[in-house]
Design an enzyme around this catalytic site. Structure first.
Site, PDB file in Angstrom:
ATOM      1  N   HIS A 484     -40.574  28.111  30.888  1.00 18.61           N
ATOM      2  CA  HIS A 484     -41.061  29.457  30.563  1.00 18.61           C
ATOM      3  C   HIS A 484     -40.196  30.525  31.239  1.00 18.61           C
ATOM      4  O   HIS A 484     -39.660  31.419  30.593  1.00 18.61           O
ATOM      5  CB  HIS A 484     -42.523  29.581  31.009  1.00 18.61           C
ATOM      6  CG  HIS A 484     -43.133  30.930  30.780  1.00 18.61           C
ATOM      7  ND1 HIS A 484     -44.007  31.182  29.750  1.00 18.61           N
ATOM      8  CD2 HIS A 484     -42.991  32.111  31.434  1.00 18.61           C
ATOM      9  CE1 HIS A 484     -44.380  32.456  29.787  1.00 18.61           C
ATOM     10  NE2 HIS A 484     -43.766  33.040  30.807  1.00 18.61           N
ATOM     11  N   GLU A 485     -40.060  30.399  32.554  1.00 19.43           N
ATOM     12  CA  GLU A 485     -39.303  31.415  33.284  1.00 19.43           C
ATOM     13  C   GLU A 485     -37.832  31.385  32.889  1.00 19.43           C
ATOM     14  O   GLU A 485     -37.161  32.410  32.865  1.00 19.43           O
ATOM     15  CB  GLU A 485     -39.466  31.237  34.801  1.00 19.43           C
ATOM     16  CG  GLU A 485     -40.907  31.377  35.306  1.00 19.43           C
ATOM     17  CD  GLU A 485     -41.600  32.663  34.881  1.00 19.43           C
ATOM     18  OE1 GLU A 485     -40.915  33.674  34.630  1.00 19.43           O
ATOM     19  OE2 GLU A 485     -42.846  32.649  34.779  1.00 19.43           O
ATOM     20  N   HIS A 488     -37.425  33.529  29.872  1.00 20.80           N
ATOM     21  CA  HIS A 488     -37.250  34.930  30.265  1.00 20.80           C
ATOM     22  C   HIS A 488     -35.832  35.142  30.785  1.00 20.80           C
ATOM     23  O   HIS A 488     -35.194  36.157  30.514  1.00 20.80           O
ATOM     24  CB  HIS A 488     -38.208  35.290  31.405  1.00 20.80           C
ATOM     25  CG  HIS A 488     -39.632  35.548  30.993  1.00 20.80           C
ATOM     26  ND1 HIS A 488     -39.977  36.403  29.983  1.00 20.80           N
ATOM     27  CD2 HIS A 488     -40.803  35.067  31.498  1.00 20.80           C
ATOM     28  CE1 HIS A 488     -41.308  36.446  29.879  1.00 20.80           C
ATOM     29  NE2 HIS A 488     -41.825  35.642  30.789  1.00 20.80           N
ATOM     30  N   HIS A 491     -33.445  35.649  28.146  1.00 14.37           N
ATOM     31  CA  HIS A 491     -33.625  36.976  27.542  1.00 14.37           C
ATOM     32  C   HIS A 491     -32.809  38.013  28.325  1.00 14.37           C
ATOM     33  O   HIS A 491     -32.250  38.942  27.751  1.00 14.37           O
ATOM     34  CB  HIS A 491     -35.115  37.320  27.562  1.00 14.37           C
ATOM     35  CG  HIS A 491     -35.543  38.382  26.599  1.00 14.37           C
ATOM     36  ND1 HIS A 491     -36.776  38.966  26.672  1.00 14.37           N
ATOM     37  CD2 HIS A 491     -34.924  38.967  25.547  1.00 14.37           C
ATOM     38  CE1 HIS A 491     -36.897  39.864  25.701  1.00 14.37           C
ATOM     39  NE2 HIS A 491     -35.785  39.887  25.009  1.00 14.37           N
TER      40      HIS A 491
HETATM   41 ZN   LIG Z   1     -43.796  35.098  31.203  1.00 10.53          ZN
END
Ligand SMILES: [Zn+2]
Length: 711
Positions: A484-485, A488, A491
């Site tokens: 998940h991280e 990010h 991104h």
């Molecule tokens: Zn998040």
């Protein structure tokens, strides 16, 4: 969770300064010279950086020339570089490696910075220039990104109160300054409560039920904390959750669970209830000043969702399915407890423990079977490998790069051809100086102004470290958090925009969880597990049968997980839907809100109000964002499944172009449609959570045939 970096940092140093925060950084890749930075440097550095930023802003406002994109918007984008450079270092460290000295600075700094940003966003000379440009926007011959920057900047100023009368602007500034103090205190209190509590486990009786991996981690925690006990459990999620899952000691589970859910509610000086009430009251007042009925209306006006009604439509729909599922799960767990001779009423501290047993009984699957296959090192490799296949990235570890703690690891990220992309920092282990939870943040954001800026991105996690000399083993949940991280992180790393304000994760909060949650999908695919999930002792890949059992159990306990989450999102909406919050008692409010919802008594909110840092910080009236983004991530991953290849080149190229590299270059729904060819459909989300079969449409998500919200 993603911490949105404010603006970029580029070197704007003074050659002569002896303050490392103000001097040139002659370090590898221009990383902050962490070893030379001491707490005493922040005061003078902030003072100098704030003064420079004020001069830059004053010069823009005082410019006698007619406003142009270059002399106003571009000048604004270029301003504040020194401040961002200092603030990025400070706030990253204040979260990831704090100390009493940094906490003291943080408390003093919060109102000063709030006042600084208020002064800029409420500056009438500056705003008149932005307003004039905005009025003339169609005749300025701007390209799409410039126009987007103008729209976003204008919206930001208007939403900050730039159009209000003088008295209202003054009150807004006072509220923001007070809110900054309160939010800082709130976070520091949670950390203090987490640090204050430890469960020492002495002897076999205390360790009953705990598998070896969990015992090893507890032993390592005891050693790290220099505790005389052989094993210690803390309130870090990766420490307490395994304990609650496996401990056969019902009394200890109860003690630990109660301490966990009472963070911020100690009744002593770290109690957050009055702080939370004041935050909510001030936000309600702020929203009224801005011309909105409630803070939720104000906050949501500038999101994909647009309105509280749209949020509730999604939350209520999923809530109904989830509560039904919880009833089934409760019945199964109650029966299981009876069969084992347990003569007790099911309580919240029993749920994880019994669910683990139920999973074992039903799917022959147990966390302790999975953990030996999920080595931290291999999961990092898996995340990198996925990025390599999807986006053509390469990662090379830099052993000599500056770092702020010996545990931090640093990688250089390039394209396959060796073109620099950015720097990635991984900070994986829990320690007392770190805030709980997991997040991505930046030390430097990507942009293309001047010589341009390559991003420096960090992932901060809170894994319990393995025993001395042994690898760190993760739960499936931990590994998901890592992916998940890292989503990010991508991104931020892949961002390819011109203007700093539009860079990377500077997007709508209900869009920002798309790149992160989407990335989680790759972790549990057999293609990934077979290569990277290898037993830490034998090196053998995860057996096919285990992968199948994991897939079969994928939606197990999803009623619990969904209710635990959505209750938080609904309480967040209720709290911020108050028109006035005079005399608010957050404890009573929470109890009443949950009663109205029909919250199952055995499930407790994932974050109760007194320690709900998301909503007291930047995710106010936004905790629903994860579910909103999940509608998109489930639907987006389906694009790869439909293509028949989870690394499908064409789909990945579109995903990179319209999502991961696109920052805030365009409206988020437009960006999604450009990637997918149509708006998201909610069915994939329901299927993912195991609530399938209820096909329905949500008009407000811009579902096909419905409206596509206008920006
Ligand atoms: Zn998040």
């Amino acid at each position: 969770m993603s911490k949105t970096a404010s603006r970029p940092t580029t070197n704007a140093p003074s050659r002569s300064s002896t303050n490392p925060l103000l001097a040139a950084w002659r370090t590898p890749h221009g990383l902050p010279p962490f070893a030379r930075i001491a707490p005493r440097h922040y005061g003078p550095a902030f003072k100098a950086a704030l003064a420079r930023h004020r001069e830059e802003i004053a010069a823009i406002g005082a410019n006698p020339a007619r406003p142009t994109f270059a002399n106003t918007l571009l000048a604004l984008e270029k301003s504040g570089q020194l401040l961002n450079r200092v603030a990025d270092v400070f706030f990253n460290l204040a979260s990831a490696d704090t100390s009493p000295a940094l906490q003291d600075i943080e408390r003093k700094l919060a109102p000063v910075l709030a006042a600084h940003w208020n002064a800029i966003q409420l500056d009438q000379r500056l705003f008149r220039r932005i307003e004039e440009l905005h009025e003339r926007r169609d005749s300025l011959k701007l390209d799409a990104e410039q126009l987007r920057l103008l729209e976003r900047t204008h919206t930001t100023f208007v939403r900050a109160g730039a159009r209000l009368d003088a008295a209202s602007r003054k009150r807004v500034a006072a509220i923001n300054t007070r809110l900054a103090e309160l939010v800082t205190a709130f976070g520091q209190n949670v950390l203090a409560d987490e640090q204050a509590w430890r469960l020492a486990l002495d002897g076999d009786a205390d360790l009953a039920g705990l598998p070896q991996g969990v015992r090893d981690a507890a032993a390592r925690t005891a050693a790290d904390l220099k505790s005389p006990a052989g094993h210690v459990v803390t309130l870090a999620r990766s420490s307490i959750e395994p304990f609650l899952q496996f401990s056969a000691r019902r009394d200890l589970r109860e003690d630990a669970f109660k301490a966990w859910v009472r963070r911020g509610e100690s009744g002593s000086k770290t109690d957050n209830r009055a702080i939370a009430a004041e935050i909510v009251r001030l936000r309600a007042e702020l929203a009224r000043l801005m011309g909105y009925r409630t803070f939720a209306d104000y906050s949501l006006d500038d999101t994909m969702a647009k309105s509280p009604e749209a949020v509730r439509e999604l939350l209520d729909r999923v809530w109904a399915a989830a509560v039904g599922r919880v009833a089934e799960e409760r019945a199964a767990l109650t029966a299981l407890a009876r069969n084992e001779g347990g003569n007790y009423r099911l309580e919240a501290w029993d749920w994880r423990y019994l669910a683990e047993k139920e999973r074992k009984a039903r799917y022959d699957l147990d966390e302790a079977d999975i953990r030996p296959y999920l080595q931290l090192e291999a999961m990092i490799d898996a995340a990198f490998d996925t990025a390599s296949r999807l986006f053509g990235l390469k990662f090379k570890e830099l052993d000599d790069a500056p770092r702020y703690h010996p545990d931090v690891r640093v990688w250089e990220v390039t394209t396959k051809a060796g073109q620099p992309v950015g720097i990635f920092l991984g900070d994986y282990f829990a320690r007392p100086s770190k805030r709980s939870g997991a997040w991505m943040s930046s030390y430097r954001a990507q942009h293309k102004l001047g010589k341009g800026s390559k991003p420096v991105v960090v992932n901060v996690l809170n894994f319990a470290r393995g025993a001395e000399g042994a690898p760190t083993l993760l739960s499936l949940d931990d590994a998901r958090t890592l992916f998940h991280e890292f989503g990010h992180g991508l991104h931020g790393l892949l961002s390819d925009v011109t203007y700093p304000s539009l860079s990377g994760t500077n997007v709508s909060r209900d869009f920002v969880e798309l790149p992160s949650q989407l990335y989680e999908h790759w972790l549990t695919r057999p293609e990934v597990l077979k290569r990277f999930a290898r037993h830490y002792k034998t090196g053998k890949p995860m057996p096919e049968s285990l992968i199948q059992r994991m897939a079969a159990a994928r939606t197990f306990n999803q009623g619990f997980a969904t209710v635990e989450y959505i209750a938080c999102a609904l309480v967040d909406m209720d709290l911020h839907a108050l028109e006035t919050a005079e005399g608010l008692d957050v404890g009573a409010f929470e109890t009443a809100a949950l009663a109205r919802l029909g919250m199952p008594r055995e499930v407790v909110m994932r974050h109760r109000i007194p320690h709900f840092q998301h909503i007291m910080g930047g995710y106010a009236a936004s905790y629903y964002s994860y579910l909103w983004s999940e509608v998109m991530d489930a639907d987006a991953f389906a694009a790869f499944e439909e293509a028949g290849d989870i690394y499908d080149r064409k789909t990945a190229a579109k995903l990179k172009q319209h999502v991961y590299s696109a920052g805030n270059r365009r409206d988020p729904l437009e960006a999604y449609v450009a990637f997918r060819g149509r708006p998201p459909r909610v069915e994939s989300l329901l299927k993912k959570r195991g609530f399938g079969g209820e096909v329905h449409r949500l008009s407000t998500l811009g579902v096909e045939g419905g409206q596509t919200p206008d920006r």
